[in-house]
Structures are given as structure tokens and as C-alpha cells.
Design a protein around this motif. Structure first.
Motif, PDB file in Angstrom:
ATOM      1  N   GLY A   1      32.607  41.687  43.427  1.00 51.96           N
ATOM      2  CA  GLY A   1      31.935  42.608  44.339  1.00 51.96           C
ATOM      3  C   GLY A   1      32.374  44.037  44.122  1.00 51.96           C
ATOM      4  N   ASP A   2      32.656  44.730  45.212  1.00 44.05           N
ATOM      5  CA  ASP A   2      33.062  46.138  45.144  1.00 44.05           C
ATOM      6  C   ASP A   2      34.570  46.312  45.205  1.00 44.05           C
ATOM      7  OD1 ASP A   2      30.446  47.035  44.942  1.00 44.05           O
ATOM      8  OD2 ASP A   2      30.196  47.158  47.120  1.00 44.05           O
ATOM      9  N   GLU A   3      35.317  45.229  45.051  1.00 41.31           N
ATOM     10  CA  GLU A   3      36.772  45.330  45.077  1.00 41.31           C
ATOM     11  C   GLU A   3      37.268  46.129  43.877  1.00 41.31           C
ATOM     12  OE1 GLU A   3      38.968  41.620  45.986  1.00 41.31           O
ATOM     13  OE2 GLU A   3      36.964  40.737  45.917  1.00 41.31           O
ATOM     14  N   ARG A   4      38.351  46.855  44.047  1.00 42.46           N
ATOM     15  CA  ARG A   4      38.970  47.594  42.945  1.00 42.46           C
ATOM     16  C   ARG A   4      39.985  46.669  42.285  1.00 42.46           C
ATOM     17  NH1 ARG A   4      38.072  51.621  40.325  1.00 42.46           N
ATOM     18  NH2 ARG A   4      40.102  52.535  40.495  1.00 42.46           N
ATOM     19  N   VAL A   5      39.492  45.891  41.328  1.00 41.45           N
ATOM     20  CA  VAL A   5      40.324  44.937  40.604  1.00 41.45           C
ATOM     21  C   VAL A   5      39.927  44.957  39.138  1.00 41.45           C
ATOM     22  CG1 VAL A   5      40.773  43.402  42.577  1.00 41.45           C
ATOM     23  CG2 VAL A   5      38.723  43.056  41.200  1.00 41.45           C
ATOM     24  N   GLU A   6      40.829  44.479  38.303  1.00 46.47           N
ATOM     25  CA  GLU A   6      40.559  44.284  36.882  1.00 46.47           C
ATOM     26  C   GLU A   6      40.909  42.841  36.559  1.00 46.47           C
ATOM     27  OE1 GLU A   6      41.223  48.548  34.742  1.00 46.47           O
ATOM     28  OE2 GLU A   6      43.062  47.570  35.423  1.00 46.47           O
ATOM     29  N   LEU A   7      40.500  42.391  35.384  1.00 52.99           N
ATOM     30  CA  LEU A   7      40.789  41.038  34.930  1.00 52.99           C
ATOM     31  C   LEU A   7      41.547  41.151  33.615  1.00 52.99           C
ATOM     32  CD1 LEU A   7      40.190  37.986  35.523  1.00 52.99           C
ATOM     33  CD2 LEU A   7      38.252  38.220  33.944  1.00 52.99           C
TER      34      LEU A   7
ATOM     35  N   PHE B   1      34.556  47.082  31.558  1.00 52.39           N
ATOM     36  CA  PHE B   1      34.359  46.859  30.118  1.00 52.39           C
ATOM     37  C   PHE B   1      35.029  45.557  29.701  1.00 52.39           C
ATOM     38  CE2 PHE B   1      33.815  51.392  30.605  1.00 52.39           C
ATOM     39  CZ  PHE B   1      32.763  51.675  29.754  1.00 52.39           C
ATOM     40  N   VAL B   2      34.250  44.676  29.099  1.00 51.80           N
ATOM     41  CA  VAL B   2      34.777  43.450  28.500  1.00 51.80           C
ATOM     42  C   VAL B   2      35.182  43.848  27.088  1.00 51.80           C
ATOM     43  CG1 VAL B   2      34.298  41.056  27.868  1.00 51.80           C
ATOM     44  CG2 VAL B   2      33.190  42.067  29.896  1.00 51.80           C
ATOM     45  N   LEU B   3      36.472  44.031  26.888  1.00 51.17           N
ATOM     46  CA  LEU B   3      36.964  44.621  25.650  1.00 51.17           C
ATOM     47  C   LEU B   3      36.957  43.669  24.453  1.00 51.17           C
ATOM     48  CD1 LEU B   3      40.029  46.613  27.023  1.00 51.17           C
ATOM     49  CD2 LEU B   3      37.733  47.469  26.517  1.00 51.17           C
ATOM     50  N   PHE B   4      37.046  42.375  24.720  1.00 55.23           N
ATOM     51  CA  PHE B   4      37.176  41.396  23.636  1.00 55.23           C
ATOM     52  C   PHE B   4      36.188  40.256  23.850  1.00 55.23           C
ATOM     53  CE2 PHE B   4      41.357  43.107  24.804  1.00 55.23           C
ATOM     54  CZ  PHE B   4      41.747  43.714  23.623  1.00 55.23           C
ATOM     55  N   PRO B   5      35.567  39.764  22.784  1.00 50.88           N
ATOM     56  CA  PRO B   5      34.642  38.634  22.951  1.00 50.88           C
ATOM     57  C   PRO B   5      35.370  37.318  23.246  1.00 50.88           C
ATOM     58  CG  PRO B   5      34.818  39.234  20.635  1.00 50.88           C
ATOM     59  CD  PRO B   5      35.599  40.262  21.407  1.00 50.88           C
ATOM     60  N   ASP B   6      36.660  37.252  22.912  1.00 49.86           N
ATOM     61  CA  ASP B   6      37.387  35.991  23.019  1.00 49.86           C
ATOM     62  C   ASP B   6      38.540  36.028  24.027  1.00 49.86           C
ATOM     63  OD1 ASP B   6      38.837  37.806  21.547  1.00 49.86           O
ATOM     64  OD2 ASP B   6      39.552  36.348  20.077  1.00 49.86           O
TER      65      ASP B   6
ATOM     66  N   HIS C   1      25.295  44.518  33.854  1.00 50.79           N
ATOM     67  CA  HIS C   1      26.517  43.713  33.799  1.00 50.79           C
ATOM     68  C   HIS C   1      27.644  44.556  33.217  1.00 50.79           C
ATOM     69  CE1 HIS C   1      24.343  40.021  34.744  1.00 50.79           C
ATOM     70  NE2 HIS C   1      23.367  40.498  33.975  1.00 50.79           N
ATOM     71  N   PHE C   2      28.846  43.987  33.219  1.00 51.02           N
ATOM     72  CA  PHE C   2      29.946  44.668  32.555  1.00 51.02           C
ATOM     73  C   PHE C   2      29.569  44.899  31.099  1.00 51.02           C
ATOM     74  CE2 PHE C   2      32.830  42.133  35.571  1.00 51.02           C
ATOM     75  CZ  PHE C   2      32.855  43.154  36.512  1.00 51.02           C
ATOM     76  N   ALA C   3      29.909  46.067  30.584  1.00 52.31           N
ATOM     77  CA  ALA C   3      29.617  46.370  29.176  1.00 52.31           C
ATOM     78  C   ALA C   3      30.497  45.502  28.295  1.00 52.31           C
ATOM     79  CB  ALA C   3      29.870  47.842  28.893  1.00 52.31           C
TER      80      ALA C   3
END
Length: 180
Positions: free
Chosen positions: A16-22, A67-72, A97-99
Motif C-alpha cells: 500500500g502506501d507504507e514507507r517500506v522497502e523489500l 525499483f526491482v533491481l534484480f530479476p532473481d 507497477h514497480f519498475a
């Protein structure tokens, strides 16, 4: 206790709108920036935007962009400011979606609550993903650390001029402008 790991798709569907990263499947909360670093972040975004947008060089994005930095790897980072060159932007449905790409320029503006080890870990991820240019802005020291791919780090002070290197060759701004 072991942290529950999730995928990028699960993260995008639930954050959602949470300020989080994965980071490698683990949700990492992000503390909101204090006033001064937030003001400096906006100045940097404005300077970049004034250069990029009229020339149609690409997109300047705020910290809300993931940003999804890595495909794997299940990793999504949200830099304070990012630049993506024209022709590399997500197209069609992917824009919502996320880039799935590494930005061409990442700017991280340090807040007093930022831990050096966390910043170093994020920089390492950006570098591993091949981000060609990273600016680490330290408002308290009034410096910008420039990390350009394949070059030694450079620390600029308020008396120096920051340029866009090979990513934004005609971009220049006095570092003092960020801290004025």
C-alpha cells in the motif's frame, strides 16, 4: 525469530502506501525524513527536473517509486530521488507497477536517523544492480559523495560543482545550492 520472506509480487500487492522497502524478501520499514533532509531532497529533484524535463531526457522520480533491481532477488528499493533515461522507462501496463530496472541515477539524502551500515548496504545493492551514478548527500556535513561506476568515489563540498557525469553530461549545479 525468523523474518517471514515474501516475493516482489506479494510485496507490491500488500505494501500500500507504507514507507517500506523489500530486501531479499524481508520488509524493511523506512523512517520518515526530518525537515531539512526532506527540503534538500526536493531541491535536488527540482534541479534535476529543470534539466531533464525540458530536454525530454527521461523521468525524475520521487521516493515513492519502487525499483526491482534484480530479476532473481526479491528486492525493491525506493531511492530519495531517481532518474531513468528516456527509452528505458516502463511501457504499457508495466508503468503501473514497480519498475523492473535499475535507475541511471540514484540520490540518497541522509537523515539523522539513518544508520551508516544501512546506507552502505543500500549503496552496495545499487552498485550490484549496475546503477551508473549514485549521489549520497549529507546535509549535516554539506557534502555530496559521488559514486560513478568504474571510478573512485569523490566527495564534493559546498564550494564544488556537481555534474551529471556520463548519465547527464550537460547537468551542472553548485553543491551549495542544495544546502542554501
Amino acid at each position: 525469530m525468523v523474518a517471514t520472506r515474501i516475493t516482489v509480487d506479494q510485496f507490491e500487492a500488500t505494501c500500500g502506501d507504507e514507507r517500506v522497502e523489500l530486501i531479499d524478501g524481508v520488509i524493511v520499514p523506512m523512517t520518515p525524513a526530518s525537515y531539512e533532509p526532506s527540503k534538500i531532497t526536493m531541491k535536488i529533484a527540482l534541479w534535476l527536473g529543470m534539466h531533464v524535463l525540458p530536454r525530454q531526457l527521461g523521468d525524475v522520480l520521487s521516493a515513492e517509486a519502487g525499483f526491482v533491481l534484480f530479476p532473481d532477488r526479491e528486492t525493491v528499493l525506493a531511492p530519495d530521488v531517481a532518474f531513468v533515461r528516456a527509452g528505458r522507462e516502463p511501457q504499457g501496463e508495466a508503468r503501473w507497477h514497480f519498475a523492473r530496472l535499475a535507475p541511471d541515477l540514484v540520490v540518497e539524502v541522509l537523515s539523522p536517523s539513518d544508520r551508516a551500515s544501512d546506507t552502505q548496504a543500500k549503496v552496495a545493492l545499487y552498485q550490484d544492480a549496475g546503477v551508473p551514478l549514485i549521489w549520497i548527500v549529507d546535509p549535516q556535513a554539506a557534502t555530496v559523495k559521488v559514486l560513478a561506476l568504474g571510478q573512485p568515489p569523490v566527495i564534493l563540498t559546498a564550494t564544488d560543482t556537481l555534474d551529471g557525469g556520463e548519465v547527464l553530461p550537460d547537468f551542472q549545479v553548485e553543491v551549495a545550492e542544495f544546502f542554501a
